[in-house]
Design a protein around this motif. Structure first.
Motif, short mmCIF file in Angstrom:
data_model
loop_
_atom_site.label_atom_id
_atom_site.label_comp_id
_atom_site.label_asym_id
_atom_site.label_seq_id
_atom_site.Cartn_x
_atom_site.Cartn_y
_atom_site.Cartn_z
N PRO A 15 0.81 -1.25 0.00
CA PRO A 15 0.00 0.00 0.00
C PRO A 15 0.83 1.28 0.00
O PRO A 15 0.37 2.31 -0.43
N TRP A 16 2.06 1.23 0.47
CA TRP A 16 2.86 2.46 0.54
C TRP A 16 3.73 2.67 -0.71
O TRP A 16 4.38 3.68 -0.82
N SER A 17 3.72 1.69 -1.60
CA SER A 17 4.53 1.89 -2.81
C SER A 17 3.63 2.36 -3.92
O SER A 17 2.66 1.74 -4.29
N ALA A 18 3.91 3.49 -4.41
CA ALA A 18 3.11 4.04 -5.52
C ALA A 18 3.89 5.04 -6.29
O ALA A 18 4.85 5.57 -5.96
#
Length: 96
Positions: free
Chosen positions: A93-96
């Motif tokens: 969820p924190w990789s974007a």
């Protein structure tokens, strides 16, 4: 009983059989050559130094009558393939 000679080739290495072994038939000599090549192959081929073992059988007149070759080839795929989409882990969820 006929005598057969079993010469060995591994890459550039050649070992000539000077003594030979007596067998009842060419079929028996062929079986021995196949067993010998398989045993050597099992022990040597996984190394990166030898990729083929050849046993050449000569008859009592020193004429080649059989050649048995055992080889192994290991080939890695590079780059490694990606797993299919449905088997990939979900993105963090924190990789974007």
């Amino acid at each position: 009983m006929p005598r057969f000679y079993f010469d060995l080739r591994e890459g550039t290495r050649f070992v000539s059989d000077e003594g030979g072994i007596e067998f009842d038939s060419l079929d028996a000599a062929e079986h021995h050559a196949a067993q010998t090549a398989a045993e050597i192959g099992r022990d040597k081929l996984p190394s990166r130094h030898a990729c083929e073992t050849i046993v050449e059988v000569r008859n009592e007149h020193k004429q080649r009558v059989i050649t048995v070759a055992v080889s192994m080839r290991i080939q890695r795929v590079s780059p490694l393939p990606e797993p299919p989409e449905d088997e990939r882990p979900p993105p963090h969820p924190w990789s974007a």
